[in-house]
Design a protein around this motif. Structure first.
Motif, PDB file in Angstrom:
ATOM      1  N   GLN A  42       0.925  -1.192   0.191  1.00 28.26           N
ATOM      2  CA  GLN A  42       0.097  -0.093  -0.091  1.00 28.26           C
ATOM      3  C   GLN A  42       0.927   1.132   0.133  1.00 28.26           C
ATOM      4  N   GLN A  43       0.301   2.169  -0.752  1.00 30.27           N
ATOM      5  CA  GLN A  43       1.324   3.352  -0.964  1.00 30.27           C
ATOM      6  C   GLN A  43       0.404   4.632  -0.433  1.00 30.27           C
ATOM      7  N   ALA A  44       0.945   5.638  -0.229  1.00 29.03           N
ATOM      8  CA  ALA A  44       0.243   6.988   0.214  1.00 29.03           C
ATOM      9  C   ALA A  44      -0.412   7.478  -1.056  1.00 29.03           C
ATOM     10  N   VAL A  45      -1.538   7.871  -0.755  1.00 29.36           N
ATOM     11  CA  VAL A  45      -2.431   8.267  -2.084  1.00 29.36           C
ATOM     12  C   VAL A  45      -2.100   9.984  -2.280  1.00 29.36           C
ATOM     13  N   LEU A  46      -1.938  10.005  -3.783  1.00 34.87           N
ATOM     14  CA  LEU A  46      -1.425  11.199  -3.897  1.00 34.87           C
ATOM     15  C   LEU A  46      -2.634  12.013  -4.266  1.00 34.87           C
ATOM     16  N   GLY A  47      -2.568  13.373  -3.885  1.00 32.13           N
ATOM     17  CA  GLY A  47      -3.824  14.200  -4.032  1.00 32.13           C
ATOM     18  C   GLY A  47      -3.829  14.901  -5.386  1.00 32.13           C
ATOM     19  N   LEU A  48      -5.017  15.373  -5.504  1.00 30.50           N
ATOM     20  CA  LEU A  48      -5.236  15.883  -7.068  1.00 30.50           C
ATOM     21  C   LEU A  48      -3.975  16.675  -7.569  1.00 30.50           C
ATOM     22  N   ASP A  49      -3.493  17.645  -6.593  1.00 30.48           N
ATOM     23  CA  ASP A  49      -2.446  18.459  -7.125  1.00 30.48           C
ATOM     24  C   ASP A  49      -1.068  17.883  -7.367  1.00 30.48           C
ATOM     25  N   LEU A  50      -1.076  16.673  -6.874  1.00 31.86           N
ATOM     26  CA  LEU A  50       0.131  15.814  -7.205  1.00 31.86           C
ATOM     27  C   LEU A  50      -0.017  14.933  -8.344  1.00 31.86           C
ATOM     28  N   ALA A  51      -1.271  14.434  -8.520  1.00 30.78           N
ATOM     29  CA  ALA A  51      -1.523  13.205  -9.158  1.00 30.78           C
ATOM     30  C   ALA A  51      -2.212  13.805 -10.629  1.00 30.78           C
ATOM     31  N   GLY A  52      -2.734  14.870 -10.529  1.00 31.79           N
ATOM     32  CA  GLY A  52      -3.687  15.306 -11.513  1.00 31.79           C
ATOM     33  C   GLY A  52      -5.005  14.697 -11.453  1.00 31.79           C
ATOM     34  N   GLY A  53      -5.822  15.320 -11.896  1.00 33.62           N
ATOM     35  CA  GLY A  53      -7.459  14.857 -11.800  1.00 33.62           C
ATOM     36  C   GLY A  53      -8.290  15.958 -11.494  1.00 33.62           C
ATOM     37  N   SER A  54      -9.547  15.615 -11.176  1.00 37.88           N
ATOM     38  CA  SER A  54     -10.876  16.524 -10.980  1.00 37.88           C
ATOM     39  C   SER A  54     -11.395  16.191  -9.684  1.00 37.88           C
ATOM     40  N   HIS A  55     -11.478  17.367  -9.110  1.00 36.80           N
ATOM     41  CA  HIS A  55     -12.460  17.522  -7.818  1.00 36.80           C
ATOM     42  C   HIS A  55     -13.658  18.130  -7.948  1.00 36.80           C
ATOM     43  N   LEU A  56     -15.009  17.747  -7.688  1.00 42.48           N
ATOM     44  CA  LEU A  56     -16.217  18.306  -7.790  1.00 42.48           C
ATOM     45  C   LEU A  56     -16.898  18.225  -6.406  1.00 42.48           C
ATOM     46  N   LEU A  57     -17.353  19.352  -6.121  1.00 42.13           N
ATOM     47  CA  LEU A  57     -18.578  19.452  -4.964  1.00 42.13           C
ATOM     48  C   LEU A  57     -19.778  19.752  -5.495  1.00 42.13           C
ATOM     49  N   LEU A  58     -20.829  18.658  -5.226  1.00 39.94           N
ATOM     50  CA  LEU A  58     -21.914  18.714  -6.004  1.00 39.94           C
ATOM     51  C   LEU A  58     -22.974  18.856  -4.776  1.00 39.94           C
ATOM     52  N   GLN A  59     -24.147  19.677  -5.201  1.00 42.62           N
ATOM     53  CA  GLN A  59     -25.134  19.948  -4.138  1.00 42.62           C
ATOM     54  C   GLN A  59     -26.522  19.665  -4.625  1.00 42.62           C
ATOM     55  N   VAL A  60     -27.255  18.850  -4.075  1.00 39.88           N
ATOM     56  CA  VAL A  60     -28.462  18.313  -4.395  1.00 39.88           C
ATOM     57  C   VAL A  60     -29.429  19.648  -4.410  1.00 39.88           C
ATOM     58  N   ASN A  61     -30.177  19.939  -5.578  1.00 40.33           N
ATOM     59  CA  ASN A  61     -30.911  21.167  -5.690  1.00 40.33           C
ATOM     60  C   ASN A  61     -32.203  21.032  -4.935  1.00 40.33           C
ATOM     61  N   GLN A  62     -32.163  21.779  -3.686  1.00 31.49           N
ATOM     62  CA  GLN A  62     -33.300  21.766  -2.644  1.00 31.49           C
ATOM     63  C   GLN A  62     -34.712  22.291  -3.453  1.00 31.49           C
ATOM     64  N   GLU A  63     -34.402  23.416  -4.136  1.00 28.53           N
ATOM     65  CA  GLU A  63     -35.513  24.054  -4.742  1.00 28.53           C
ATOM     66  C   GLU A  63     -36.283  23.173  -5.648  1.00 28.53           C
ATOM     67  N   SER A  64     -35.470  22.370  -6.597  1.00 21.33           N
ATOM     68  CA  SER A  64     -36.016  21.476  -7.548  1.00 21.33           C
ATOM     69  C   SER A  64     -36.942  20.533  -6.731  1.00 21.33           C
ATOM     70  N   ILE A  65     -36.102  19.946  -5.803  1.00 18.34           N
ATOM     71  CA  ILE A  65     -36.861  18.883  -5.109  1.00 18.34           C
ATOM     72  C   ILE A  65     -38.252  19.205  -4.351  1.00 18.34           C
ATOM     73  N   VAL A  66     -38.166  20.222  -3.900  1.00 19.37           N
ATOM     74  CA  VAL A  66     -39.386  20.788  -3.247  1.00 19.37           C
ATOM     75  C   VAL A  66     -40.545  20.976  -4.164  1.00 19.37           C
ATOM     76  N   THR A  67     -40.253  21.738  -5.438  1.00 18.39           N
ATOM     77  CA  THR A  67     -41.089  22.053  -6.499  1.00 18.39           C
ATOM     78  C   THR A  67     -41.596  20.853  -6.894  1.00 18.39           C
ATOM     79  N   GLU A  68     -40.875  19.783  -7.332  1.00 14.98           N
ATOM     80  CA  GLU A  68     -41.409  18.633  -7.837  1.00 14.98           C
ATOM     81  C   GLU A  68     -42.317  18.023  -6.896  1.00 14.98           C
ATOM     82  N   ARG A  69     -41.874  17.920  -5.523  1.00 16.49           N
ATOM     83  CA  ARG A  69     -42.584  17.185  -4.428  1.00 16.49           C
ATOM     84  C   ARG A  69     -43.959  17.766  -4.314  1.00 16.49           C
ATOM     85  N   LEU A  70     -44.089  19.191  -4.408  1.00 10.36           N
ATOM     86  CA  LEU A  70     -45.210  19.536  -4.449  1.00 10.36           C
ATOM     87  C   LEU A  70     -46.187  19.385  -5.482  1.00 10.36           C
ATOM     88  N   THR A  71     -45.554  19.478  -6.798  1.00 10.24           N
ATOM     89  CA  THR A  71     -46.206  19.247  -7.920  1.00 10.24           C
ATOM     90  C   THR A  71     -47.033  18.004  -7.807  1.00 10.24           C
TER      91      THR A  71
END
Length: 850
Positions: A42-71
């Motif tokens: 087992q090796q130390a895992v290289l972070g994205l700033d060392l290995a390259g790659g993509s980092h995304l922080l996603l958020q569930v759209n609460q407004e659309s969930i509430v709107t759809e549920r009310l519909t």
């Protein structure tokens, strides 16, 4: 100095395990594959700033969930009251209160309507709390007699939590279909998902695959009327207009004839007649039967295939399709056909996801970062090791052996824990090099003092280790508190820095004390020296009597003026805030074929209409950093802005090396979390020092540290260094470094208070500072030897971080030596008298007690 065989075995086993678990980090995965199975791989895992790659922080759209549920809820209420019970009603939706308002045409049916509505109560279970659930709906009545059905906050939160869990599984399936290795998919809070994919640099493709809902439905096209005619004459009942992939619109029935949940497979392919890319699909048994029935009844009619409310294609049904399979044609490329197949196989997201933070690093930039980190680490290591040999000779060799083992144990722990190593993490290791030496310097200087007081070599060694231990513990624990706060309140690279810093603190406690004492004991048993020749070089001679307290009033006046200047600059000039705190996008680009032209880049981007755009050189002549303000349209507009910048620069041979996009929501949270982190660290350290010393020492230490923070923050304001999330890490680490120096001096003052009871307090403080200043100067110099290579070779990404650390360490030494003492006096520290000590216990038993 007596080491039992058991302690010897422990030291040897720890050292061997450290070497064994850290060794895989210097080999490739292909080389490790040929090793025996019993050997750790087992090796130390290289972070994205060392290995390259993509980092995304996603958020569930609460407004659309509430709107759809009310519909959906509105449809259910209408069906329950009117269709099933014949109760006439008019329903309106109140988005502000997340509720439906129901007006009955016959008020006498109110009791019946209320009873029927109560049957709709839905309990949402929480799997984390043993199946206990919360009510999703609340029922009430307005002041004018209308009935209300509302979504409860607890119900909304529980539904969001469940949707996040479902979305994580869908995202995992989609990423696994791409064939990438070791993706990180983590839940953050109730509504967010963190996705990190090392080695996957096509962030646009990753975003499309992850964030696209991919809800596939099949609808019949309304016959005899076009979408344009329907817009002019009015929509027929039960129909809707959706955009089509070719740029037009289609009029289709809103009833879903068949849903994508019946799909069992989807694959990219090529049309046998035209040769164009298509996507073939296959239904399960139930879906195949339904699909066959629909196509049999509607031969000659058009059948629309809809993906996320967009008509992909709407072919004419030529004949019944009974085999349960078909194909989707459109304007596909081979890659887009493959991506659509991936989305369909993985299933639809249960909710729409917004990208609120994006960080992408090119693999070549990651390789450059590794090289920069290794260069800084090697240079710092060589300088520190060389200086220790120069200053302490053979004793410096003992310290260096402990130091090398310390670094080995850090990498072993990173590998064993599977922790992520980032570029700031490398900075944490380099900083540990300087800090680890501090413990040995403390021990050696204490030995020298004990020997000068007339003790034998063996007594000096024993006293050096035993008396320095308390100070070592205090200084390391204050650093550990800052590291813990950083870990729990930081994110991404800041957490990586905190992990390596914390591991370095823990391992240095073992190596600098236990291992060094073991090496010294072996040497002493063999040599039996008459005199300990410990130090060969020092900056300040022994026996100095610098009158620090006499010049303290001038120094404090200077500090007050400098602090006011820092606060004034921060108030009036402000800071060069990074996107972590203001939101927006930072894009690092590199010109292919020669130095970049900053003016040309600025000209290319000025015409895009993206608001304020900053363009500046960044490191090498070929690199340029572009900062784009947060767009008014929110997260989607930020993503479009990144694409526009990328397209405009690609035409002039500029390559994107790194992208960081932070929404206004996240930036506000990061700023608040950073402020809270500093406050919590100061309070925790105040409590610890109060517990270990006296309240005057605690308040003086926090006051001194606050002074250092103000001065360092003033540096950011006055010089225009970018103040970002890493700057908070620098400030918190400075808290630990500053307190490290302060604790050493305070510990000596406390010791002298017991030893010199009749000495005036100012003289006693001067004596304490002069006794520790040799150690302070040597330790500070080793820390600088570790930090300066980071400034020079660590790269632009962490340059503001390392400059702040270097400046802060110097300020910390200055304040702990000169500022701390007068503050102690002003807080009321007094000389001890004999009556302050508890009476010693009698060594003979009390007759009365007997």
């Amino acid at each position: 100095m007596q080491f039992s065989p058991f302690r010897t075995v422990i030291i040897v086993l720890v050292a061997l395990c450290g070497i064994l678990f850290s060794l895989p980090n210097i080999f490739t995965k292909e080389q490790l594959a040929s090793w025996p199975d019993w050997v750790p791989k087992q090796q130390a895992v290289l972070g994205l700033d060392l290995a390259g790659g993509s980092h995304l922080l996603l958020q569930v759209n609460q407004e659309s969930i509430v709107t759809e549920r009310l519909t959906n809820l509105r449809r259910e209420v209408r069906a329950l009251l009117a269709n099933q019970n014949g109760i006439g009603n008019i329903i309106t939706t109140d988005q502000a209160t997340n509720s439906l308002v129901i007006e009955l045409t016959d008020p006498s049916q109110k009791a019946t309507a209320q009873a029927q509505l109560q049957t709709m109560q839905n309990t949402l279970s929480n799997a984390l709390i043993g199946g206990l659930g919360v009510n999703e709906l609340a029922f009430g009545e307005t002041s004018d007699g209308k009935l209300t059905v509302s979504l409860t906050p607890e119900g909304i939160a529980q539904r969001m939590s469940a949707l996040v869990a479902q979305s994580m599984e869908v995202i995992r399936n989609r990423i696994d279909e791409l064939g990438t290795t070791e993706p990180v998919i983590q839940r953050q809070g109730d509504s967010r998902i963190l996705v990190q994919v090392p080695g996957f640099e096509d962030s646009e493709r990753l975003k499309n695959i992850i964030s696209q809902t991919a809800r596939l439905t099949f609808h019949m096209v309304y016959p005899g009327m076009s979408a344009a005619q329907a817009e002019a004459q009015g929509l027929p009942a039960g129909t809707m207009i959706l955009p089509s992939q070719d740029g037009g619109n289609e009029l289709i029935y809103d009833e879903v004839s068949l849903g994508g949940e019946s799909l069992v497979d989807a694959q990219p392919s090529f049309d046998q007649q035209s040769g164009r890319p298509v996507v073939t699909f296959r239904f399960d048994t139930r879906g195949a039967i339904t699909f066959g029935e629909i196509t049999s009844r509607n031969v000659g009619q058009r059948f629309a295939i809809v993906l996320d409310n967009r008509v992909i294609t709407a072919p004419v049904i030529q004949q019944p399709i009974t085999g349960g399979s078909g194909q989707i044609s459109g304007t596909f490329t081979p890659q887009s056909a493959n991506d659509l197949a991936v989305l369909l196989r993985a299933g639809a997201l249960p909710a729409s996801l917004d990208i609120i933070e994006e960080r992408t690093v090119d693999a070549s930039l990651g390789a450059d970062s590794i090289q920069a980190g290794l260069t800084a680490g090697i240079v710092a290591g060589v300088l520190v090791i060389g200086f220790m040999v120069l200053a302490y000779g053979l004793w410096g060799v003992f310290a260096n052996i402990s130091l090398i083992l310390n670094i080995t144990l850090i990498f072993a722990a990173l590998s064993l824990l599977g922790a992520t190593l980032t570029l700031p993490g490398i900075a944490g290791i380099v900083l540990t090099i300087g800090m680890a030496v501090d413990a040995n310097v403390l021990i050696y200087e204490r030995m020298r003092e004990e020997q000068r007081s007339g003790k034998s070599p063996i007594q000096s060694i024993q006293a050096g280790f035993s008396r320095a231990w308390g100070t070592i513990i205090d200084s390391h624990l204050t650093q550990l508190i800052a590291a813990i706060v950083l870990y729990f309140l930081g994110s991404g690279p800041v957490q990586g820095f905190a992990v390596t810093l914390a591991l370095g603190i823990l391992t240095s406690l073992f190596t600098s004390y236990t291992v060094t004492s073991y090496l010294v004991s072996i040497w002493f048993k063999r040599v039996r020296p008459k005199v300990l020749k410990i130090q060969h070089f020092r900056f300040i001679p022994d026996g100095t009597t610098i009158p620090f307290m006499k010049i303290s009033r001038y120094v404090i006046a200077f500090s007050i003026v400098a602090s006011l200047a820092s606060v004034g600059s921060a108030w009036f000039k402000g800071f060069n805030l990074g996107i972590d705190f203001v939101g927006g996008t930072a894009i690092e680009v590199q010109h292919v074929g020669g130095p970049a032209d900053v003016g040309e880049v600025r000209t290319l981007l000025d015409g895009l209409g993206l608001g304020e755009i900053q363009v500046q050189g960044f490191g090498p002549p070929e690199d340029v950093l572009v900062r784009v303000q947060a767009q008014e349209g929110g997260d989607d507009a930020d993503q479009i802005a990144v694409a526009q910048v990328r397209d405009a620069l690609a035409a002039e041979n500029y390559e994107i090396r790194r992208t960081e996009a932070v929404s206004g929501t996240v930036s506000g949270e990061l700023a608040w979390a950073g402020t809270i982190a500093v406050i919590i660290a100061l309070v925790a350290i105040l409590i610890y020092i109060w517990f270990r010393f006296e309240w005057q020492f605690a308040l003086a230490a926090v006051t001194t540290t606050t002074h250092d923070i103000i001065m360092t923050i003033g540096l950011f304001s006055l010089t225009g260094l970018e103040f970002n999330l890493s700057s908070i890490a620098a400030v918190l680490t400075l808290v630990g470094l500053s307190l490290n120096e302060t604790v050493v001096v305070s510990d000596r003052i406390r010791e002298n208070l017991r030893k010199h009871r009749k000495m005036p307090l100012p003289e006693l403080i001067d004596l304490s500072i002069n006794q520790t200043i040799v150690r302070t100067s040597l330790t500070q110099f080793t820390v600088l030897l570790a930090l300066v290579p980071l400034v020079l070779f660590g790269g632009e990404v962490i340059r503001s971080f390392t400059i702040a650390m270097t400046f802060g360490s110097l300020v910390g030494m200055y304040s702990s030596i000169i500022i701390n003492g007068p503050i102690l006096i002003n807080f009321g520290l007094k000389q001890k008298s004999d009556t302050d000590e508890p009476a010693p216990r009698s060594k003979t038993p009390d007759k009365a007690a007997v």
